[in-house]
Motif scaffolding. Structure first.
Motif, PDB file in Angstrom:
ATOM      1  N   LEU A 112      42.301  38.952  28.318  1.00  0.00           N
ATOM      2  CA  LEU A 112      40.926  38.506  28.128  1.00  0.00           C
ATOM      3  C   LEU A 112      39.969  39.690  28.158  1.00  0.00           C
ATOM      4  CD1 LEU A 112      41.001  35.451  30.573  1.00  0.00           C
ATOM      5  CD2 LEU A 112      41.246  35.402  28.077  1.00  0.00           C
ATOM      6  N   GLY A 113      38.778  39.456  27.582  1.00  0.00           N
ATOM      7  CA  GLY A 113      37.747  40.474  27.592  1.00  0.00           C
ATOM      8  C   GLY A 113      37.960  41.522  26.522  1.00  0.00           C
ATOM      9  N   ASN A 114      37.151  42.549  26.574  1.00  0.00           N
ATOM     10  CA  ASN A 114      37.259  43.661  25.632  1.00  0.00           C
ATOM     11  C   ASN A 114      38.245  44.668  26.207  1.00  0.00           C
ATOM     12  OD1 ASN A 114      36.741  45.340  23.454  1.00  0.00           O
ATOM     13  ND2 ASN A 114      34.977  46.301  24.441  1.00  0.00           N
ATOM     14  N   VAL A 150      49.061  62.356  36.467  1.00  0.00           N
ATOM     15  CA  VAL A 150      47.966  61.447  36.779  1.00  0.00           C
ATOM     16  C   VAL A 150      48.537  60.061  37.057  1.00  0.00           C
ATOM     17  CG1 VAL A 150      45.878  60.342  35.895  1.00  0.00           C
ATOM     18  CG2 VAL A 150      46.348  62.735  35.343  1.00  0.00           C
ATOM     19  N   SER A 151      48.078  59.441  38.141  1.00  0.00           N
ATOM     20  CA  SER A 151      48.480  58.067  38.467  1.00  0.00           C
ATOM     21  C   SER A 151      47.407  57.108  37.959  1.00  0.00           C
ATOM     22  CB  SER A 151      48.657  57.899  39.979  1.00  0.00           C
ATOM     23  OG  SER A 151      49.684  58.746  40.455  1.00  0.00           O
ATOM     24  N   ALA A 152      47.839  55.969  37.444  1.00  0.00           N
ATOM     25  CA  ALA A 152      46.907  55.028  36.826  1.00  0.00           C
ATOM     26  C   ALA A 152      46.937  53.678  37.531  1.00  0.00           C
ATOM     27  CB  ALA A 152      47.245  54.845  35.347  1.00  0.00           C
ATOM     28  N   PHE A 153      45.765  53.221  37.978  1.00  0.00           N
ATOM     29  CA  PHE A 153      45.614  51.876  38.526  1.00  0.00           C
ATOM     30  C   PHE A 153      44.894  51.034  37.484  1.00  0.00           C
ATOM     31  CE2 PHE A 153      43.612  48.458  40.849  1.00  0.00           C
ATOM     32  CZ  PHE A 153      44.577  48.093  41.768  1.00  0.00           C
ATOM     33  N   LYS A 154      45.567  49.956  37.028  1.00  0.00           N
ATOM     34  CA  LYS A 154      45.032  49.155  35.929  1.00  0.00           C
ATOM     35  C   LYS A 154      44.638  47.762  36.422  1.00  0.00           C
ATOM     36  CE  LYS A 154      48.250  51.528  32.840  1.00  0.00           C
ATOM     37  NZ  LYS A 154      49.441  51.386  31.978  1.00  0.00           N
ATOM     38  N   VAL A 155      43.538  47.266  35.871  1.00  0.00           N
ATOM     39  CA  VAL A 155      43.062  45.913  36.174  1.00  0.00           C
ATOM     40  C   VAL A 155      42.892  45.171  34.861  1.00  0.00           C
ATOM     41  CG1 VAL A 155      41.279  44.518  37.261  1.00  0.00           C
ATOM     42  CG2 VAL A 155      41.814  46.773  38.183  1.00  0.00           C
ATOM     43  N   ALA A 156      43.483  43.984  34.777  1.00  0.00           N
ATOM     44  CA  ALA A 156      43.411  43.195  33.546  1.00  0.00           C
ATOM     45  C   ALA A 156      43.134  41.731  33.871  1.00  0.00           C
ATOM     46  CB  ALA A 156      44.718  43.312  32.762  1.00  0.00           C
ATOM     47  N   ALA A 157      42.621  41.005  32.896  1.00  0.00           N
ATOM     48  CA  ALA A 157      42.433  39.552  33.013  1.00  0.00           C
ATOM     49  C   ALA A 157      43.339  38.880  31.988  1.00  0.00           C
ATOM     50  CB  ALA A 157      40.975  39.186  32.771  1.00  0.00           C
ATOM     51  N   PHE A 158      43.921  37.748  32.387  1.00  0.00           N
ATOM     52  CA  PHE A 158      44.959  37.105  31.581  1.00  0.00           C
ATOM     53  C   PHE A 158      44.778  35.599  31.673  1.00  0.00           C
ATOM     54  CE2 PHE A 158      49.585  36.071  30.904  1.00  0.00           C
ATOM     55  CZ  PHE A 158      49.721  36.686  29.660  1.00  0.00           C
ATOM     56  N   SER A 172      31.959  44.133  31.468  1.00  0.00           N
ATOM     57  CA  SER A 172      31.898  43.194  32.599  1.00  0.00           C
ATOM     58  C   SER A 172      32.318  43.855  33.906  1.00  0.00           C
ATOM     59  CB  SER A 172      32.811  41.991  32.335  1.00  0.00           C
ATOM     60  OG  SER A 172      34.183  42.379  32.328  1.00  0.00           O
ATOM     61  N   VAL A 173      32.940  45.035  33.807  1.00  0.00           N
ATOM     62  CA  VAL A 173      33.419  45.749  34.989  1.00  0.00           C
ATOM     63  C   VAL A 173      32.344  46.716  35.478  1.00  0.00           C
ATOM     64  CG1 VAL A 173      35.184  47.282  35.928  1.00  0.00           C
ATOM     65  CG2 VAL A 173      35.795  45.585  34.189  1.00  0.00           C
ATOM     66  N   ALA A 174      32.008  46.611  36.762  1.00  0.00           N
ATOM     67  CA  ALA A 174      31.045  47.518  37.386  1.00  0.00           C
ATOM     68  C   ALA A 174      31.716  48.191  38.574  1.00  0.00           C
ATOM     69  CB  ALA A 174      29.804  46.758  37.836  1.00  0.00           C
ATOM     70  N   THR A 222      32.042  36.261  31.149  1.00  0.00           N
ATOM     71  CA  THR A 222      32.088  36.746  29.762  1.00  0.00           C
ATOM     72  C   THR A 222      33.424  36.458  29.080  1.00  0.00           C
ATOM     73  OG1 THR A 222      32.901  38.933  30.416  1.00  0.00           O
ATOM     74  CG2 THR A 222      30.521  38.624  30.393  1.00  0.00           C
ATOM     75  N   PHE A 223      34.395  35.915  29.804  1.00  0.00           N
ATOM     76  CA  PHE A 223      35.736  35.747  29.249  1.00  0.00           C
ATOM     77  C   PHE A 223      35.871  34.533  28.339  1.00  0.00           C
ATOM     78  CE2 PHE A 223      37.610  38.058  33.180  1.00  0.00           C
ATOM     79  CZ  PHE A 223      37.187  39.264  32.650  1.00  0.00           C
ATOM     80  N   GLY A 224      35.000  33.544  28.492  1.00  0.00           N
ATOM     81  CA  GLY A 224      35.033  32.378  27.617  1.00  0.00           C
ATOM     82  C   GLY A 224      36.074  31.335  27.978  1.00  0.00           C
ATOM     83  N   VAL A 225      36.711  31.463  29.145  1.00  0.00           N
ATOM     84  CA  VAL A 225      37.671  30.457  29.613  1.00  0.00           C
ATOM     85  C   VAL A 225      37.342  30.127  31.072  1.00  0.00           C
ATOM     86  CG1 VAL A 225      39.512  31.166  28.049  1.00  0.00           C
ATOM     87  CG2 VAL A 225      39.337  32.229  30.290  1.00  0.00           C
TER      88      VAL A 225
END
Length: 218
Positions: free
Chosen positions: A140-142, A126-134, A175-177, A42-45
């Motif tokens: 990338l993505g929404n 609260v601790s935060a674990f982040k996932v991103a696309a670049f 796109s994340v499940a 879904t990222f288009g690249v």
């Protein structure tokens, strides 16, 4: 054939026990393990990077274990503040960190995530674990405009030694499940154990009556 269903159920339970033992060998058995998958088509690249980081503004120590990575380059392009192990990576919430893996987009990227840590009577951090696309220049993505993340996992520590921690999920991109891994395994194991016990009791009762146990499945 009388106890065929019992034997099959027992073998399945043994396999589940082995799987849980292997997870313990990875050092993540005490945490709630979730399976994360990202549909990169879904990222288009055609290619880019999957970035991960784990942070908190204070509070108790927590660690995030990432294992079973699929669809990523064999070695990370950026790895700082992250410890590598044979099964994957460990992040600490008290260390500035970033893990960036190159990936060919168009398929599924996936990994298992487990977060665990010390208890906190205040329960306010609260601790935060982040996932991103670049793609090297842009997220990338929404993504979340404030963080660039496709998804953020928010871990809240237990308020006591005997209490339970919690993990919340903020998904910005469809796109994340996410699938909870150990809960379904444990529920299946408990259900199968109850079934085997019931079948054994029925078998003994049938044998005492001189009757015959009906096999539900061959």
């Amino acid at each position: 054939m009388q106890f065929d269903i019992q034997n099959k159920a027992l073998k399945l339970l043994q396999r589940m026990g082995l799987a849980l033992a292997l997870a313990a060998g990875c050092g993540i058995a005490s945490a709630s393990v979730i399976h994360v998958s990202i549909d990169t088509s879904t990222f288009g690249v055609a290619s880019g990077y999957i970035d991960m980081e784990f942070s908190a503004t204070g509070g108790p120590l927590a660690t995030a274990a990432v294992s079973k990575l699929v669809g990523l380059a064999a070695t990370p392009d950026i790895q700082w503040g992250v410890e590598q192990a044979a099964w994957g990576y460990t992040f600490r919430n008290d260390t500035v960190n970033l893990l960036s893996h190159a990936a060919s987009f168009g398929g599924i990227v996936s990994f298992d995530l487990a977060i665990t840590g010390d208890y906190d009577p205040a329960g306010s951090i609260v601790s935060a674990f982040k996932v991103a696309a670049f793609d090297g220049a842009n997220y990338l993505g929404n993504f979340d405009p404030a963080t660039g993340a496709l998804a953020t996992f928010l871990w809240t520590p237990s308020p006591s030694v005997t209490g339970n921690d919690s993990l919340a999920l903020n998904v910005s991109d469809s796109s994340v499940a996410v699938v909870p891994e150990p809960f379904s395994l444990l529920l299946m194991a408990v259900g199968l154990a109850a079934m085997v016990l019931a079948l054994r009791q029925r078998g003994r009762a049938a044998a005492a009556r001189g009757g015959e146990l009906i096999v539900l499945a061959a």
